[in-house]
Write an enzyme that holds these catalytic residues in place. Structure first.
Site, PDB file in Angstrom:
ATOM      1  N   GLY A  66      28.463  72.861 -52.324  1.00 61.33           N
ATOM      2  CA  GLY A  66      28.756  72.084 -53.526  1.00 61.33           C
ATOM      3  C   GLY A  66      29.869  72.622 -54.385  1.00 61.33           C
ATOM      4  CE  LYS A 112      20.530  92.378 -45.762  1.00 67.40           C
ATOM      5  NZ  LYS A 112      20.956  93.781 -45.764  1.00 67.40           N
ATOM      6  CB  SER A 160      21.614  96.604 -44.034  1.00 67.57           C
ATOM      7  OG  SER A 160      21.714  95.489 -43.175  1.00 67.57           O
TER       8      SER A 160
END
Length: 796
Positions: A362, A723, A680
């Site tokens: 958007g 996450k 990570s």
């Protein structure tokens, strides 16, 4: 006399008696008829089709009168067509057609009717008149190609019948006229018919001559009028009366337009130049176009903007769900504008907002909503594929067809100097030999200098400081650093599952139902929308979701025409499977049972957060380490760092002595076809390796993310919100996060946090305390000293 002859049907060609003609034969039936004629006495009947477009004509498609001809010569052309030279002999009437592989017909000879007694003198006179008429016809008809030899031979003909046939052969008449000559057996009437056709064409030729003469006369009059007008202009110039209405009109427009002093002076100078130029010169046209550009641009016209923060907030909330951070930044900007508007010495310069996020979230529609809420004009310019600097700054007027750049063209379209100007896809620009458009944008997007923007075509400073510029991009990596430095970046992450469901319920479903004519006839349940989002889409935005909702509505519209159900039909998750087919994705639910060597990591991708299943196995070997699953270089380095840390603290975590020499390790990240990268997953890989080496199971109801160092510290990571949403969607309730990411929980929706138990860790020891299932050793003994954990090479 009666005959049975093979028939060849002709298109647009009439062969007359006493003439030689070349006929092209290509159709199979016609070729067989020609072969039959050659195998007999070379006699063949040529008949014209009534409609040339028919490929396989029958009896009703052919005229009733044809010509009996003798085949003189046959030549085969390269395209397998036969060119046949035939001599017309007699007129024949077709009595009946015979069935067979080729077209054959029974015919009767049409005997020519001789001249009646007492009419020889009249016929002789008609012969001479016809010859004279044809001679004039041959001179006036440009399409008639007849050399002097054939024309002289035609003059030597004295008999009326042959004369009529030969003239009909050479004349450029249509098939119907020539066929009428062929069908006329009476010689006097045939010659009268030919003479009538010649007289008709001669009259038409005279009419065309008169029309051409009138057109030429009119052209001469126009040229004379043009000459007189030019003389009048010269006389007026000599008298000093050279100011035209156009010049006066331009001066009036310049005076009435509220132009800056520099623009007004330049426009008046151009008008003076235009006065001295010839009216039809190319340079005059260039000057007129330049003046029109100056007068059409907005210099002082402004939209009365609505500076009402609460109203803007209502519009943004009505048009867009979520996107809280960009909405808040826009409202902050408007609040400052509202307060600084009434300050006497305020010199607030609007920042350049850059909305960065994946496709379909958007970004572009957000700019339109901002313009609507403020009551400003909205201009959108797509920069995708722009590679010419002149697209931004315009072309210099020395070039043919020069024009201003797209920035000024957008301002001309807006009609005001304070529109909302959206520069879409700013990361898609490229540079080539024509210049670097991103460098040209440096001046446009700098609030300190865009009040004197210089366009190559205009050559007058133009004020862009009142424009609210908004740019959009999918990635910051391709935007040049100097350009990026001029913009305030607002990251727009992908929508969460809950946000997608809300957007679909509030906006997409009602619009698609309305557009497909299914108002009060169709609705989608929350379970159906959830299945579409989780099993049929993998995107950060909602574009593909909108397409799938449209597909459901389209298929439902088709079924409604067959079934015409009463009331509103609710599409549930089972009907979604029937309407959309096999789901391309699966609803990822993590395994919550404890397993040895299996951990759940968390990753952040362009389509949002996902869970990563990491497996590790330990087998007898020589200390080799295999890393599979399309891992990137950073992820591989993180895995090696985790294994190096475990080797250094093997006794501390009860790992097999010398495992790096006697055991082979294989670490695999599931969904190997998908590339993965980033640091990570470090603690998840290290936990899986510890589980595989010790044989102790790892909890399956916990997901973790964090970078591990060689000293066992757990460092902060990015994408916490995405996450945690991925863990929540996968059915996981416990999550391990680095301690340094504690502040990032403020960005996570409260509804998600209520279902999650987040534990913060700062060392790998804390990770294992949570992750390893109790059994055997329930806890690891403390290190000998704090330095033993922190310093590489120290032993426990």
């Amino acid at each position: 006399m009666d005959w049975e002859l093979p028939v060849i049907a002709l298109r647009n060609q009439v062969v007359l008696p006493r003439t030689l003609e070349n006929v092209d034969v290509g159709r199979p039936k016609s070729k067989r008829a020609l072969e039959e004629a050659q195998s007999a006495d070379n006699r063949v009947l040529l008949v014209v089709q009534r409609e040339a477009r028919i490929d396989d004509p029958g009896a009703s498609d052919l005229y009733d009168v044809g010509t009996l001809c003798v085949v003189k010569q046959v030549i085969r052309l390269p395209d397998d067509t036969l060119q046949v030279l035939v001599e017309g002999r007699e007129r024949v009437k077709i009595d009946a057609y015979l069935e067979g592989p080729s077209l054959r017909a029974e015919v009767t000879t049409l005997e020519e009717t001789a001249e009646e007694e007492g009419t020889n003198g009249d016929l002789a006179s008609l012969v001479e008149q016809t010859k004279s008429a044809f001679q004039e016809y041959a001179q006036q008809n440009k399409n008639l190609r007849l050399d002097s030899f054939h024309l002289e031979n035609l003059r030597g003909l004295k008999e009326a019948g042959p004369l009529a046939d030969v003239i009909a052969k050479y004349a450029t008449w249509d098939v119907a006229d020539k066929q009428s000559v062929l069908e006329e057996a009476a010689v006097p009437q045939r010659l009268e018919l030919v003479y009538g056709f010649l007289s008709r064409d001669l009259e038409r030729f005279d009419t065309e001559k008169q029309l051409s003469a009138r057109v030429k006369q009119q052209m001469d009059a126009n040229q004379r009028e043009y000459f007189l007008r030019e003389q009048m202009k010269a006389i007026q110039k000599e008298l000093g009366n050279d100011e035209t209405d156009e010049i006066e009109a331009l001066k009036t427009r310049i005076e009435e337009k509220d132009l800056p002093e520099a623009a007004k002076d330049r426009a008046l100078k151009e008008v003076d130049r235009l006065e001295k130029m010839p009216n039809g010169s190319p340079e005059a046209t260039v000057v007129r176009t330049y003046l029109d550009t100056i007068l059409d641009l907005p210099w002082s016209e402004m939209d009365e903007e609505t500076l009402d923060v609460s109203h803007t907030a209502e519009v943004l909330d009505a048009d867009h769900y979520a996107l809280e951070e960009p909405k808040e930044r826009i409202l902050e900007f408007l609040a400052v504008r509202q307060l600084a508007k009434n300050a006497e010495d305020a010199q607030y310069k609007a920042p350049i907002l850059c909305l960065v996020g994946p496709p379909g979230v958007g970004k572009t529609s957000l700019g339109a909503s901002i313009a609507r809420s403020m009551g400003r004009a909205f201009v959108r310019m797509s920069l995708g594929g722009v590679r010419d600097e002149a697209e931004i700054r315009g072309h210099r007027r020395t070039y043919i067809g020069s024009m201003p750049g797209r920035i000024l063209q957008g301002m001309k379209t807006a009609g005001t100097i304070n529109p909302v100007f959206l520069l879409d896809e700013i990361d898609k620009m490229t540079a080539d030999f024509r210049g670097d458009p991103s460098s040209a944008l440096l001046e446009v997007l700098d609030p300190e200098q865009n009040d004197t923007f210089a366009d190559h075509y205009l050559e007058i400073p133009y004020d862009l400081s009142k424009v609210m510029f908004i740019t959009t991009a999918n990635s910051l990596s391709t935007i040049p650093r100097p350009l990026l430095d001029r913009m305030e970046v607002i990251q727009i992450p992908g929508y969460t599952l809950h946000e997608k469901l809300e957007i679909a319920t509030r906006y997409r479903v009602p619009r698609q139902v309305r557009d497909h004519g299914l108002t009060d006839k169709l609705d989608l349940t929350q379970d159906a929308l959830r299945r579409i989002v989780t099993e049929y889409t993998r995107e950060a935005g909602v574009r593909n979701l909108d397409r799938l909702i449209a597909k459901v509505a389209r298929k439902s519209a088709r079924r409604y025409l067959d079934e015409a159900w009463d009331g509103t039909r609710d599409v549930d998750d089972a009907m979604v499977r029937d309407l959309l087919g096999v789901p391309p994705y699966r609803d990822e639910r993590a395994e919550t049972e404890p397993h040895v060597g299996l951990t759940h990591g968390l990753a952040w991708t362009s389509v949002g957060g996902v869970t990563l299943d990491i497996e590790a196995v330990s087998v007898p070997g020589k200390g080799k380490v295999a890393l599979t699953g399309q891992l990137g270089e950073v992820m591989k380095e993180s895995a090696h760092a985790a294994i190096a840390y475990l080797r250094n603290h093997a006794s501390e975590y009860h790992l097999p002595e010398g495992f790096h020499e006697t055991r082979d390790l294989h670490v695999h990240v599931l969904e190997g076809a998908t590339p993965k990268d980033g640091p990570s997953a470090g603690i998840a890989i290290a936990t899986a390796v510890v589980s595989a080496l010790t044989g102790r199971a790892v909890r399956g109801d916990v997901a973790m993310t964090g970078e591990i160092t060689l000293r066992g510290r757990v460092l902060a990571i990015g994408g916490v919100k995405e996450k945690l949403l991925a863990a929540h969607q996968a059915g996981i309730q416990d999550v391990l996060l680095p301690e340094d990411n504690r502040a990032n929980l403020e960005d996570v929706p409260e509804a998600v946090l209520q279902d999650l138990n987040v534990t913060f860790v700062s060392t790998f020891r804390e990770v294992l305390e949570v992750m390893l299932v109790p059994g055997g050793e329930t806890a690891f003994p403390p290190p000998a000293s704090e330095d033993a954990v922190e310093r590489p090479g120290a032993s426990a």
